[in-house]
Design a protein around this motif. Structure first.
Motif, PDB file in Angstrom:
ATOM      1  N   THR A   1       6.061   2.818 -13.083  1.00 14.62           N
ATOM      2  CA  THR A   1       7.215   3.223 -12.280  1.00 14.62           C
ATOM      3  C   THR A   1       6.782   4.045 -11.079  1.00 14.62           C
ATOM      4  N   ALA A   2       5.836   4.966 -11.292  1.00 13.22           N
ATOM      5  CA  ALA A   2       5.333   5.777 -10.179  1.00 13.22           C
ATOM      6  C   ALA A   2       4.682   4.897  -9.112  1.00 13.22           C
ATOM      7  N   ALA A   3       3.953   3.867  -9.543  1.00 14.62           N
ATOM      8  CA  ALA A   3       3.308   2.973  -8.578  1.00 14.62           C
ATOM      9  C   ALA A   3       4.353   2.198  -7.773  1.00 14.62           C
ATOM     10  N   ARG A   4       5.421   1.756  -8.452  1.00 13.20           N
ATOM     11  CA  ARG A   4       6.476   1.034  -7.726  1.00 13.20           C
ATOM     12  C   ARG A   4       7.185   1.960  -6.738  1.00 13.20           C
ATOM     13  N   LEU A   5       7.467   3.191  -7.179  1.00 12.03           N
ATOM     14  CA  LEU A   5       8.106   4.145  -6.267  1.00 12.03           C
ATOM     15  C   LEU A   5       7.200   4.471  -5.081  1.00 12.03           C
ATOM     16  N   HIS A   6       5.901   4.525  -5.347  1.00 14.89           N
ATOM     17  CA  HIS A   6       4.961   4.803  -4.257  1.00 14.89           C
ATOM     18  C   HIS A   6       4.956   3.679  -3.238  1.00 14.89           C
ATOM     19  N   ASP A   7       5.140   2.447  -3.719  1.00 15.47           N
ATOM     20  CA  ASP A   7       5.221   1.330  -2.787  1.00 15.47           C
ATOM     21  C   ASP A   7       6.426   1.472  -1.852  1.00 15.47           C
ATOM     22  N   ASP A   8       7.518   2.073  -2.348  1.00 19.09           N
ATOM     23  CA  ASP A   8       8.676   2.341  -1.493  1.00 19.09           C
ATOM     24  C   ASP A   8       8.461   3.581  -0.628  1.00 19.09           C
ATOM     25  N   TYR A   9       7.746   4.559  -1.161  1.00 23.81           N
ATOM     26  CA  TYR A   9       7.546   5.827  -0.459  1.00 23.81           C
ATOM     27  C   TYR A   9       6.617   5.674   0.742  1.00 23.81           C
ATOM     28  N   ARG A  10       5.551   4.898   0.577  1.00 22.97           N
ATOM     29  CA  ARG A  10       4.505   4.831   1.600  1.00 22.97           C
ATOM     30  C   ARG A  10       5.023   4.312   2.944  1.00 22.97           C
ATOM     31  N   PRO A  11       5.723   3.152   2.990  1.00 26.35           N
ATOM     32  CA  PRO A  11       6.202   2.704   4.315  1.00 26.35           C
ATOM     33  C   PRO A  11       7.259   3.635   4.908  1.00 26.35           C
ATOM     34  N   LEU A  12       8.101   4.248   4.038  1.00 25.55           N
ATOM     35  CA  LEU A  12       9.099   5.167   4.566  1.00 25.55           C
ATOM     36  C   LEU A  12       8.448   6.407   5.154  1.00 25.55           C
ATOM     37  N   LYS A  13       7.421   6.927   4.505  1.00 24.17           N
ATOM     38  CA  LYS A  13       6.718   8.097   5.046  1.00 24.17           C
ATOM     39  C   LYS A  13       6.036   7.756   6.363  1.00 24.17           C
ATOM     40  N   SER A  14       5.440   6.560   6.437  1.00 19.79           N
ATOM     41  CA  SER A  14       4.807   6.162   7.696  1.00 19.79           C
ATOM     42  C   SER A  14       5.827   6.108   8.820  1.00 19.79           C
ATOM     43  N   GLU A  15       7.029   5.612   8.512  1.00 22.62           N
ATOM     44  CA  GLU A  15       8.065   5.550   9.533  1.00 22.62           C
ATOM     45  C   GLU A  15       8.531   6.940   9.936  1.00 22.62           C
ATOM     46  N   VAL A  16       8.702   7.838   8.957  1.00 19.13           N
ATOM     47  CA  VAL A  16       9.117   9.209   9.263  1.00 19.13           C
ATOM     48  C   VAL A  16       8.052   9.915  10.090  1.00 19.13           C
ATOM     49  N   ASP A  17       6.772   9.737   9.729  1.00 22.76           N
ATOM     50  CA  ASP A  17       5.691  10.353  10.515  1.00 22.76           C
ATOM     51  C   ASP A  17       5.698   9.833  11.950  1.00 22.76           C
ATOM     52  N   LEU A  18       5.965   8.535  12.102  1.00 22.75           N
ATOM     53  CA  LEU A  18       5.997   7.954  13.434  1.00 22.75           C
ATOM     54  C   LEU A  18       7.125   8.547  14.261  1.00 22.75           C
ATOM     55  N   LEU A  19       8.310   8.692  13.657  1.00 20.88           N
ATOM     56  CA  LEU A  19       9.441   9.280  14.371  1.00 20.88           C
ATOM     57  C   LEU A  19       9.191  10.741  14.711  1.00 20.88           C
ATOM     58  N   ARG A  20       8.531  11.470  13.813  1.00 19.41           N
ATOM     59  CA  ARG A  20       8.221  12.881  14.089  1.00 19.41           C
ATOM     60  C   ARG A  20       7.306  13.000  15.309  1.00 19.41           C
ATOM     61  N   ARG A  21       6.316  12.106  15.421  1.00 18.83           N
ATOM     62  CA  ARG A  21       5.401  12.164  16.561  1.00 18.83           C
ATOM     63  C   ARG A  21       6.090  11.714  17.852  1.00 18.83           C
ATOM     64  N   GLN A  22       6.849  10.613  17.741  1.00 20.10           N
ATOM     65  CA  GLN A  22       7.461  10.063  18.940  1.00 20.10           C
ATOM     66  C   GLN A  22       8.579  10.946  19.476  1.00 20.10           C
ATOM     67  N   CYS A  23       9.455  11.397  18.573  1.00 15.28           N
ATOM     68  CA  CYS A  23      10.678  12.080  19.001  1.00 15.28           C
ATOM     69  C   CYS A  23      10.517  13.593  19.099  1.00 15.28           C
ATOM     70  N   LEU A  24       9.693  14.171  18.262  1.00 15.19           N
ATOM     71  CA  LEU A  24       9.610  15.629  18.211  1.00 15.19           C
ATOM     72  C   LEU A  24       8.229  16.158  18.537  1.00 15.19           C
ATOM     73  N   GLY A  25       7.234  15.287  18.633  1.00 15.35           N
ATOM     74  CA  GLY A  25       5.878  15.747  18.891  1.00 15.35           C
ATOM     75  C   GLY A  25       5.298  16.542  17.745  1.00 15.35           C
ATOM     76  N   LEU A  26       5.747  16.265  16.523  1.00 18.73           N
ATOM     77  CA  LEU A  26       5.277  17.000  15.349  1.00 18.73           C
ATOM     78  C   LEU A  26       4.160  16.241  14.662  1.00 18.73           C
ATOM     79  N   GLU A  27       3.395  16.979  13.870  1.00 22.35           N
ATOM     80  CA  GLU A  27       2.345  16.347  13.086  1.00 22.35           C
ATOM     81  C   GLU A  27       2.950  15.616  11.893  1.00 22.35           C
TER      82      GLU A  27
END
Length: 221
Positions: free
Chosen positions: A95-121
């Motif tokens: 279950t943790a592995a399946r949830l991680h498969d959902d978590y990883r692309p969402l985190k990548s998208e959030v990190d991308l928005l933080r850099r693009q929109c807010l200039g955050l790490e």
């Protein structure tokens, strides 16, 4: 003394000799009988002790048999518990592995928005969280420690794709607010040549100090 008297005396002497010999033999037999009886009685008392000891040994044997039976029952119960625990562990890790498969692309998208929109790490990875039980090799797709996700510069003013259905309300609100904001002024890092916020003193990607191409000249006194 007549011959007849002599024969009679002779027979009596012979009889007395025979009686004496037989009496001696009788006494020997009597002593043997008494000795055997006493010895038999002694053996009988020993036999009773031996039988009692045998009963105690049988009881001890049965107690050990009961202990072994209980030990085998405990072993079987423990094997069942181990099997159930292994199955539960496997289910939870899957279950943790399946949830991680959902978590990883969402985190990548959030990190991308933080850099693009807010200039955050980027946000810390799971294994970088303080007190996290997750190690870098827990999930095969988990990024290595300290390695930033690759930066992909977006097209100007192009909104990101619509949010997936599994996002939480908080994530949806964050993305909505981010999309409503105007893209911040950007500049290129002189070291890695990636787009970063114009006022960022340090590049969040390569950690190099950011310098203006046209630094202000000091005022003349």
């Amino acid at each position: 003394m007549t011959a007849e008297n002599e024969r009679e005396i002779y027979h009596k002497l012979e009889a007395m000799k025979e009686i004496r010999n037989k009496t001696i033999t009788l006494e020997r037999l009597k002593r043997s009988i008494l000795n055997e009886v006493r010895s038999g009685d002694q053996e009988g008392r020993c036999l009773a002790q031996y039988k009692r000891e045998m009963e105690l040994l049988q009881q001890e044997k049965m107690s050990h048999v009961e202990e072994l039976r209980q030990i085998h029952a405990d072993i079987n119960a423990m094997e069942t518990v181990i099997k159930q625990t292994e199955e539960s562990m496997s289910r939870k890790l899957s279950t943790a592995a399946r949830l991680h498969d959902d978590y990883r692309p969402l985190k990548s998208e959030v990190d991308l928005l933080r850099r693009q929109c807010l200039g955050l790490e980027r946000l810390p990875d799971l294994h970088e969280e303080e007190g996290s039980p997750i190690t870098p090799d827990r999930f095969p797709s988990l990024p290595a420690s300290g390695r930033a996700a690759p930066f992909l510069p977006p097209a100007p003013r192009k909104p990101p794709p619509p949010p997936p259905a599994f996002r939480s309300a908080i994530q949806q609100d964050f993305l909505t607010v981010s999309l409503r904001q105007q893209p911040p002024p950007m500049k290129s890092c002189l070291s890695c040549h990636q787009q970063i916020h114009r006022n960022a003193p340090i590049c969040p990607l390569c950690k190099a100090k950011s310098r203006s191409r046209n630094p202000k000249k000091p005022k003349k006194k």
